[in-house]
Scaffold this motif. Structure first.
Motif, PDB file in Angstrom:
ATOM      1  N   LEU A 271       0.988  -1.128   0.004  1.00 20.72           N
ATOM      2  CA  LEU A 271       0.004  -0.020   0.123  1.00 20.72           C
ATOM      3  C   LEU A 271       0.979   1.363  -0.048  1.00 20.72           C
ATOM      4  N   ASN A 272       1.939   1.317   0.755  1.00 21.35           N
ATOM      5  CA  ASN A 272       2.861   2.483   0.816  1.00 21.35           C
ATOM      6  C   ASN A 272       3.463   2.658  -0.430  1.00 21.35           C
ATOM      7  N   GLN A 273       3.883   1.508  -1.277  1.00 22.33           N
ATOM      8  CA  GLN A 273       4.622   1.678  -2.629  1.00 22.33           C
ATOM      9  C   GLN A 273       3.395   2.226  -3.669  1.00 22.33           C
ATOM     10  N   PHE A 274       2.249   1.743  -3.660  1.00 21.66           N
ATOM     11  CA  PHE A 274       1.187   2.039  -4.484  1.00 21.66           C
ATOM     12  C   PHE A 274       0.937   3.652  -4.074  1.00 21.66           C
ATOM     13  N   ILE A 275       0.852   4.179  -2.882  1.00 18.49           N
ATOM     14  CA  ILE A 275       0.633   5.646  -2.568  1.00 18.49           C
ATOM     15  C   ILE A 275       1.682   6.413  -3.006  1.00 18.49           C
ATOM     16  N   ALA A 276       2.853   5.800  -2.912  1.00 15.00           N
ATOM     17  CA  ALA A 276       4.064   6.694  -3.390  1.00 15.00           C
ATOM     18  C   ALA A 276       4.052   7.027  -4.665  1.00 15.00           C
ATOM     19  N   LEU A 277       3.514   6.053  -5.497  1.00 14.84           N
ATOM     20  CA  LEU A 277       3.643   6.178  -6.998  1.00 14.84           C
ATOM     21  C   LEU A 277       2.655   7.083  -7.288  1.00 14.84           C
ATOM     22  N   GLU A 278       1.253   7.012  -6.562  1.00 16.44           N
ATOM     23  CA  GLU A 278       0.334   8.071  -6.939  1.00 16.44           C
ATOM     24  C   GLU A 278       0.327   9.402  -6.508  1.00 16.44           C
ATOM     25  N   VAL A 279       1.206   9.670  -5.474  1.00 17.70           N
ATOM     26  CA  VAL A 279       1.793  11.100  -5.243  1.00 17.70           C
ATOM     27  C   VAL A 279       2.588  11.476  -6.049  1.00 17.70           C
ATOM     28  N   GLU A 280       3.400  10.494  -6.507  1.00 13.64           N
ATOM     29  CA  GLU A 280       4.455  11.069  -7.951  1.00 13.64           C
ATOM     30  C   GLU A 280       3.850  11.504  -8.778  1.00 13.64           C
ATOM     31  N   LYS A 281       2.870  10.975  -9.474  1.00 17.28           N
ATOM     32  CA  LYS A 281       2.268  11.315 -10.915  1.00 17.28           C
ATOM     33  C   LYS A 281       1.019  12.279 -10.313  1.00 17.28           C
TER      34      LYS A 281
END
Length: 518
Positions: free
Chosen positions: A35-45
């Motif tokens: 979940l943290n990895q997924f949110i980090a990708l969403e915050v990045e884009k």
């Protein structure tokens, strides 16, 4: 009957699996790390998403108090009256590196802050910002958010690194070192050599004698038993280093299958020893390490972070809370959206970003509430387990929990996958509480399969060498306790727990009793 084309207007309702709905379903079964990895990708884009600070998160979500859960809010980016603080904290007042700030302070406050005693022996100021940042990350400095204990843990030495430090001392020739490096690369995690000597010699262009000589040298390295090609060779290497590889011990090592089956009578005949010597040999075998490479870390072990924490409450019940450290902290910056769209720039792109960000925050909120509902129902169903232990674990399935919280079984299955609950009894995966139901004698309450396995294990641990319990004896004792179980089911549970049969246990317990008596 004539065939013709006609037009009809019809209204129907159907559930369409949109990408956003699929994303919400995927969020349910994600672990904390995923979940943290997924949110980090969403915050990045997504420029409207940002991670929240510790002070910006809401209170922790507890059972029966949905209003308090506010890990993500839609109005987080609203005006909070910080425009004056930005002016007050301008760079003119806090320019540590230049002299303009010093002169301005002198003019504004009518004071002089220069050092008029440069030679008084005071320690000089160290201009090292990196040291300041390190100090801020230490405990008690007020900046504990950046402190991570893992940064101070020494790295684990792998088996290959440990062997690479020893090889230059035992193999001075460069050609021998190349052969040794090839053998090191073919070691498994247990320290066994997974290579054929003949094939390795042909591939490296060396003779079989040289390859065997290098392998014999490598087998003398630490840990004892490394570079063995079988468990028997591993034990033989360790016994040779202890100068205990005599013909009797060699016969035992070459017949490990008899030792595994506790066939001590055949072992005595093959080794040519009496019962007392055989027990001494067994004691020496138990002191050896059949997996010499297991003491070296093959990878970094990660600590499990519980998603749900269960504590005893003051009213005698249980307080179920979501772990605040496992909750994602993400906010939607609507002030930035208002500021950019006010000028008419990239309105369509930012509108899509805002819709995606709002959907993500609502999905995270719904994920947390769903986990909370499932965990609360599990605690309610397994209240006796939390109070008295595994003997009181109730049989439970996904359907029971799904009907209680009015959700689908697939949703409960996704929520309980790879999620952990910290209880006063320990840390358990949510799947642990779902066990098969075993019928009771005379129509009583059914029993959990895990509780029955625990009873079988307890009965076997309490048996004496003179009265070893057979599977039939265990069935009779379980029936006296109200558990109706077939003998083949007892045998299946016993084998699943790696417990030997009654004949093998009788031999082993008698041997251990004689060793303890001597």
């Amino acid at each position: 009957m004539a065939l013709s084309a006609n037009l009809f207007l019809r209204q129907t309702q159907s559930l369409v699996m949109t990408p956003q709905l699929m994303q919400s379903i995927q969020l349910l079964q994600m672990t904390h790390f995923e979940l943290n990895q997924f949110i980090a990708l969403e915050v990045e884009k997504n420029p409207l998403l940002e991670f929240a600070n510790d002070g910006e998160t809401g209170d922790e979500y507890t059972a029966g108090d949905d209003e308090r859960f506010s890990h993500s809010t839609e109005d987080a980016g609203a005006d909070d009256g910080t425009d004056n603080r930005e002016d007050a904290l301008s760079s003119d007042w806090y320019d540590y590196g230049g002299s303009a700030s010093t002169s301005r302070l002198n003019d504004e406050l009518d004071a002089n802050y220069t050092n008029v005693f440069p030679d008084d022996g005071a320690p000089q100021r160290l201009d090292a910002p990196e040291l300041v940042s390190q100090w801020k990350s230490m405990p008690g400095s007020g900046e504990g958010a950046d402190y991570d204990l893992d940064d101070f843990v020494a790295g684990q030495v792998s088996l290959r690194d440990h062997l690479a430090q020893q090889i230059p001392f035992v193999l001075p020739d460069m050609a021998d070192r190349l052969i040794a490096q090839n053998f090191v690369d073919q070691l498994d995690d247990c320290g066994y050599l997974q290579a054929d000597i003949v094939e390795a010699g042909e591939r490296l262009g060396t003779s079989l004698a040289q390859a065997e000589r290098v392998l014999a040298t490598l087998q003398s390295l630490d840990p004892p038993g490394v570079f063995a090609r079988s468990p028997a060779e591993c034990l033989a290497i360790q016994l040779r280093q202890k100068d205990r590889y005599d013909p009797a011990m060699q016969a035992m090592v070459e017949n490990l299958e008899l030792l595994a089956s506790r066939d001590f009578a055949t072992l005595k005949r093959l080794c040519g020893v009496d019962e007392e010597d055989l027990l001494d040999m067994l004691g020496e075998i138990r002191q050896l390490n059949p997996k010499p490479g297991s003491g070296f870390g093959a990878g970094v072990s990660e600590a499990i972070m519980p998603d749900v924490v269960v504590r005893a409450s003051s009213d005698g019940g249980w307080r179920v809370e979501l772990n605040p450290d496992a909750l994602p902290r993400v906010l939607v910056n609507q002030s930035y959206f208002s500021q950019v769209t006010k000028n008419g720039e990239d309105h369509a792109f930012l509108s899509d970003c805002l819709q995606s960000a709002n959907w993500l925050t609502r999905s995270l909120d719904q994920r947390a509430k769903t986990i909370m509902k499932v965990a609360s129902e599990i605690v309610r169903q397994q209240d006796a387990f939390l109070l008295h232990g595994v003997d009181y674990l109730r049989p439970l399935n996904l359907k029971t929990v799904a009907e209680a919280i009015k959700m689908h079984e697939s949703t409960v299955s996704r929520v309980t996958s790879n999620k952990y609950m910290l209880t006063p009894r320990g840390l358990f995966e949510l799947k642990y509480f779902f066990t098969v139901s075993i019928s009771a004698v005379a129509g009583g309450d059914s029993h959990s399969a895990e509780a029955v396995r625990h009873k079988i294990r307890a009965l076997i641990l309490e048996e004496s060498p003179e009265a070893v319990l057979s599977d039939g004896d265990i069935v009779d004792m379980l029936k006296k306790g109200g558990v109706d179980l077939a003998r083949r089911t007892v045998a299946k549970y016993r084998e699943a727990m790696n417990i030997a049969s009654s004949v093998q246990r009788r031999r082993e317990k008698r041997a251990l009793a004689k060793v303890a008596g001597s």
